[in-house]
Design a protein around this motif. Sequence first.
Motif, PDB file in Angstrom:
ATOM      1  N   ARG A  17       0.864  -1.181   0.000  1.00 61.50           N
ATOM      2  CA  ARG A  17       0.000   0.000   0.000  1.00 61.50           C
ATOM      3  C   ARG A  17       0.898   1.227   0.000  1.00 61.50           C
ATOM      4  NH1 ARG A  17      -3.613  -0.431   5.071  1.00 61.50           N
ATOM      5  NH2 ARG A  17      -1.834  -1.635   5.849  1.00 61.50           N
ATOM      6  N   LEU A  18       0.664   2.126  -0.938  1.00 65.77           N
ATOM      7  CA  LEU A  18       1.598   3.231  -1.153  1.00 65.77           C
ATOM      8  C   LEU A  18       0.846   4.521  -1.455  1.00 65.77           C
ATOM      9  CD1 LEU A  18       4.594   4.052  -1.447  1.00 65.77           C
ATOM     10  CD2 LEU A  18       4.478   3.292  -3.831  1.00 65.77           C
ATOM     11  N   ARG A  19       1.219   5.580  -0.722  1.00 66.80           N
ATOM     12  CA  ARG A  19       0.598   6.895  -0.935  1.00 66.80           C
ATOM     13  C   ARG A  19       1.708   7.916  -1.153  1.00 66.80           C
ATOM     14  NH1 ARG A  19      -1.512  11.082   2.844  1.00 66.80           N
ATOM     15  NH2 ARG A  19      -3.163  12.216   1.741  1.00 66.80           N
ATOM     16  N   TYR A  20       1.531   8.755  -2.171  1.00 73.18           N
ATOM     17  CA  TYR A  20       2.529   9.778  -2.488  1.00 73.18           C
ATOM     18  C   TYR A  20       1.832  11.132  -2.577  1.00 73.18           C
ATOM     19  CZ  TYR A  20       5.673  12.589  -5.387  1.00 73.18           C
ATOM     20  OH  TYR A  20       6.447  13.610  -5.898  1.00 73.18           O
ATOM     21  N   ILE A  62      -0.783  12.579  -5.273  1.00 67.36           N
ATOM     22  CA  ILE A  62      -0.475  12.157  -6.638  1.00 67.36           C
ATOM     23  C   ILE A  62      -0.824  10.692  -6.855  1.00 67.36           C
ATOM     24  CG2 ILE A  62       1.373  11.942  -8.353  1.00 67.36           C
ATOM     25  CD1 ILE A  62       0.716  14.819  -7.656  1.00 67.36           C
ATOM     26  N   LEU A  63      -0.624   9.875  -5.834  1.00 64.72           N
ATOM     27  CA  LEU A  63      -0.834   8.437  -5.968  1.00 64.72           C
ATOM     28  C   LEU A  63      -1.332   7.889  -4.642  1.00 64.72           C
ATOM     29  CD1 LEU A  63      -0.228   6.475  -8.366  1.00 64.72           C
ATOM     30  CD2 LEU A  63       1.900   5.879  -7.205  1.00 64.72           C
ATOM     31  N   ASN A  64      -2.324   7.017  -4.696  1.00 65.07           N
ATOM     32  CA  ASN A  64      -2.816   6.349  -3.489  1.00 65.07           C
ATOM     33  C   ASN A  64      -3.245   4.946  -3.890  1.00 65.07           C
ATOM     34  OD1 ASN A  64      -3.816   5.582  -1.030  1.00 65.07           O
ATOM     35  ND2 ASN A  64      -5.197   7.311  -0.783  1.00 65.07           N
ATOM     36  N   LEU A  65      -2.359   3.989  -3.662  1.00 62.05           N
ATOM     37  CA  LEU A  65      -2.569   2.622  -4.129  1.00 62.05           C
ATOM     38  C   LEU A  65      -2.841   1.683  -2.971  1.00 62.05           C
ATOM     39  CD1 LEU A  65       0.379   2.451  -6.675  1.00 62.05           C
ATOM     40  CD2 LEU A  65      -2.034   2.825  -7.208  1.00 62.05           C
ATOM     41  N   GLN A  66      -3.878   0.879  -3.119  1.00 63.70           N
ATOM     42  CA  GLN A  66      -4.142  -0.195  -2.174  1.00 63.70           C
ATOM     43  C   GLN A  66      -3.394  -1.450  -2.634  1.00 63.70           C
ATOM     44  OE1 GLN A  66      -5.873   0.498   0.682  1.00 63.70           O
ATOM     45  NE2 GLN A  66      -5.763   2.568  -0.195  1.00 63.70           N
ATOM     46  N   ALA A  67      -3.290  -2.429  -1.782  1.00 68.91           N
ATOM     47  CA  ALA A  67      -2.629  -3.674  -2.161  1.00 68.91           C
ATOM     48  C   ALA A  67      -3.357  -4.301  -3.344  1.00 68.91           C
ATOM     49  CB  ALA A  67      -2.599  -4.630  -0.972  1.00 68.91           C
TER      50      ALA A  67
END
Length: 606
Positions: free
Chosen positions: A190-193, A200-205
Motif C-alpha cells: 500500500r503506497l501513498r505519495y 499524486i498516488l494512493n494505491l491499495q494492495a
Amino acid sequence: MSAVNPRPVRVLPEAIANRIAAGEVVERPASVVKELLENAIDAGAEKIVVEVEKAGKAKIRVLDDGGGMDRDDARLAVQRHATSKITDEGDLFNIRTLGFRGEALPSIASVSLFRLTSRAESPVGVRLHIEGGSLVGEEEVAFPRGTEVEVRNLFYNTPARQKFLKSDAAEAAAIAETVERVALACPKLRLRYVHNGREILNLQAAEDLYDRIAAVLGSAVYPKLFPAKGRRGALALDGMIGAPDLTRPNPGQVHLFLNGRPIRDRRLVHALSSAYGTLLDPGRYPTAVLMLTMPGDRVDVNVHPAKSEVRFVDHGEVYSFIHETVREALGRSPWLGGAGTPAGWRAPAADVPERVAEAMLKFEAQHRQQHSFPIAGGYRPMPGAAHAEALPADEPSSPLPTVEAGEPPMIGFFSSLPVLAQLRNTYILVSTPRGLGIIDQHAAHERINFERLKEAHARGGVAKQMLLFPVRLDLAPRQLAVLEDAAPHLSGLGFEVEPFGGDSVQIRAVPQLLAGADAAGTLRDLLDDYAEAGGSRAGEAAVEHVLATVACHASVRANDALNYEQMTALLRRMDGISFSAACPHGRPVFIEITDVELEKRFGRIK
C-alpha cells in the motif's frame, strides 16, 4: 614553474568522507526517496507514505509500518557501512534485499537536516536529530511500530550540489517515477505519495502484478497492454507490453525489474525495442513492464552505489531471451493478425494489377488536361504492379491540407510534378524531369504543419480550437507531477487543460492543427518531454522542439490512403514553405531515382 610541495597522506574526517560518499548515493531528491523506500520495503513494510515539498528540495518524509529499530540499531543505522542485510562476503554474490551497502542513511544525513524516528518491540520509540552528519539530539518518543525519516533542506551545506539540481518540475517528475517503479515492483504494497499537499498516488494492495499495472499506468493505457511471459532455463520473464501505437518519445515508460529490483539497462531496452522492429516509428519507444527473475549468483548488483545498474554473467543470453519472448508475445497479440502481420492487412486481390493499370491511365489523362507537358517518358502502368495502389477517395485518418476556395494556383517544383500513384498508402510517386520521385507523405505534411505553427507562434500564439466535448485523460504520476509547471507553456501552444479529479485532466482546447487528431497522445508526449527536460530547454530550439511534436501528431500518417486531390494539395503546400526537403526531425521528404539509375539497374546502359 614552481615545485609542488608534497603533503602528507591523511585519513579524511568522517564528515568529509560521508559527503564524498553522498555524491554517489544522493544525486538528487529522487535518490533520497528511492533509498528510503528500499529501506522500508526491506524492513517488511506493508504500507508506506511519501510526502514531499518543493520537489524534495525543502522536505522529504517517508513513513512505514515495517519492523522498526530500537535505540542501538537506530544509532548504528546512521553510521557508514552498518547494515543488517549481509553478514559475510558470500552474501554479496546472492543478494536478496534491495539495500545492502549500509551507505544510504549516513550519506543522506551528511547533506541535510535529518530526523530518524523508529520503534521496534520496545514500549517507546527513539528519535535522532542529525545536522550535516553530526548527531545533535536524541530523545524517547511515543511512536507506533515502524520508521519515519524526515529530510529537510537537502544539500544545504553543499551549495555546489544545489546548483546542479534541475527545475522543480523535473525533480518532481523524477520522484514520481521513482515511486511509480517501486509501486510496480511491489504489487502487495500500500503506497501513498503526496507532493506539496496534493495527492499524486494512493494505491491499495493489488491482487497481482496486472492489477497493479492497471492502477499505476491508468485506465487509458492498460487496455492497450498485453501479457508477455516466457521461461528459458533459470530465466523467467513476466509482464506486459504495449501495442505498437502506445509509444513515447523516450524510454520513460519502459519499466525493467530484476528479481524485484528496478534497474536501468540500455541494452535490455534495445532488446525490447528491436523485438518490435518496424512496428515502431523511428525515435519512438514502447510502453512495457517487464519482470525478469534469475538466480542471484548470475548477476552482480554491487556495481554502483545507486544499485540501479547491474552486470550479468551472460548479458547476451538475457538480451536474446527478452527479445524472443517479446517477439513471440507480439505475434499472439490482438493487434496482429499473425506473427509480424498487422491487423486489417489483406493480401492483394487477384485483379489489383488490372485495376491499378486502369486507374493510372485515368490519371495520365487528367494530367494531360491540367498541365502543358505530358507525363515524363510517356509512362504507362502495366499489369503486374502489385504494390502500386489505386488512389481511393477515402478520407485519411489524420487531417490533410486541401486546396482552399479562392487559393491562387501556385506552380513550383513540387506542384509541377505529376502524381503517378500512392505506394503502400505511405509514399507519393511523382514523375520528375529526371526520372521518378518518391515523397514521404507524413514527413511532407509534418514539415508543412511545423512551418505553419512556427509562423503562428511568431505572430504571438498558436491558434486554438475549443472542443465541444472536452477530452478526459488519465495521466501517469510523473506526467501529473509536472502538469502545473507546464500549464503556461501548454497554453502558449494552444492547449487548455484543467484538473478533473484524481489522476485525470480535461482537455478543453487544442491547437487548431490538432483538431480531429490525437490530442491526448500529443499532450502525453509533451508532458513526458517536459518531465525529461524539466522546462530547462531554452530559446528558439526549445520552441521548435515542442512545435515539432505538435506538428507530428497533426499530420497524415503512414498507411493513410489519400485521393488524387489530397496528394496534389499536399504538393502545392510544399512549394509555399521553407526547408521542404526534410521533416522537422531531419528525415528526408523527397528522394529521386533518375532515368540513368533506372537504365543502369535494367542493364540498358553501363
